[in-house]
Design a protein around this motif. Structure first.
Motif, PDB file in Angstrom:
ATOM      1  N   ALA A  18       0.932  -1.282  -0.113  1.00 20.78           N
ATOM      2  CA  ALA A  18       0.012  -0.026  -0.024  1.00 20.78           C
ATOM      3  C   ALA A  18       0.833   1.346   0.003  1.00 20.78           C
ATOM      4  N   LYS A  19       1.696   1.154   0.886  1.00 18.57           N
ATOM      5  CA  LYS A  19       3.008   2.537   0.732  1.00 18.57           C
ATOM      6  C   LYS A  19       3.547   2.677  -0.696  1.00 18.57           C
ATOM      7  N   MET A  22       0.789   4.097  -2.905  1.00 16.63           N
ATOM      8  CA  MET A  22       0.578   5.206  -2.485  1.00 16.63           C
ATOM      9  C   MET A  22       1.644   6.403  -3.095  1.00 16.63           C
ATOM     10  N   ASN A  23       2.890   5.968  -2.965  1.00 14.02           N
ATOM     11  CA  ASN A  23       4.032   6.626  -3.387  1.00 14.02           C
ATOM     12  C   ASN A  23       4.095   6.613  -4.675  1.00 14.02           C
ATOM     13  N   MET A  25       1.485   6.517  -6.789  1.00 15.73           N
ATOM     14  CA  MET A  25       0.260   7.721  -7.230  1.00 15.73           C
ATOM     15  C   MET A  25       0.894   8.856  -6.983  1.00 15.73           C
ATOM     16  N   LYS A  26       1.472   9.120  -6.091  1.00 19.61           N
ATOM     17  CA  LYS A  26       1.887  10.516  -5.555  1.00 19.61           C
ATOM     18  C   LYS A  26       2.724  11.067  -6.938  1.00 19.61           C
ATOM     19  N   GLY A  54      -1.584  16.399  -3.053  1.00 20.46           N
ATOM     20  CA  GLY A  54      -2.410  15.730  -2.001  1.00 20.46           C
ATOM     21  C   GLY A  54      -3.741  15.769  -2.095  1.00 20.46           C
ATOM     22  N   MET A  57      -4.715  13.614  -5.312  1.00 17.05           N
ATOM     23  CA  MET A  57      -4.475  12.240  -4.711  1.00 17.05           C
ATOM     24  C   MET A  57      -5.900  11.795  -4.050  1.00 17.05           C
ATOM     25  N   MET A  61      -8.867   8.998  -5.375  1.00 12.75           N
ATOM     26  CA  MET A  61      -8.979   7.753  -4.288  1.00 12.75           C
ATOM     27  C   MET A  61     -10.451   7.707  -4.126  1.00 12.75           C
TER      28      MET A  61
END
Length: 71
Positions: A18-19, A22-23, A25-26, A54, A57, A61
């Motif tokens: 997941a981390k 997210m990274n 995706m950033k 942010g 994002m 989501m």
């Protein structure tokens, strides 16, 4: 590996995945909206630029979650 240890391992792996997602995706979002985000230190970004990344994002989501609810 006992049941407790196996569960901990699964949770750590899920967190790690997941981390990374997210990274990734950033960086994808920053690229889409034209913010120059680089690996490592990004202290030269303005608060406005960081907020755009942010905020977009979160928007993305929410949209993805809504799509999954409809399915």
């Amino acid at each position: 590996m006992d049941q407790y240890t196996a569960r901990q391992h699964e949770q750590k792996e899920a967190y790690s995945n997941a981390k990374k997602a997210m990274n990734d995706m950033k960086y994808e979002v920053a690229n889409q909206i034209g913010v120059n985000l680089k690996k490592g230190y990004n202290g030269d970004l303005t608060s406005k630029e960081a907020g755009y990344v942010g905020g977009y994002m979160v928007k993305k989501m929410i949209e993805d979650s809504e799509k999954n609810m409809v399915k």
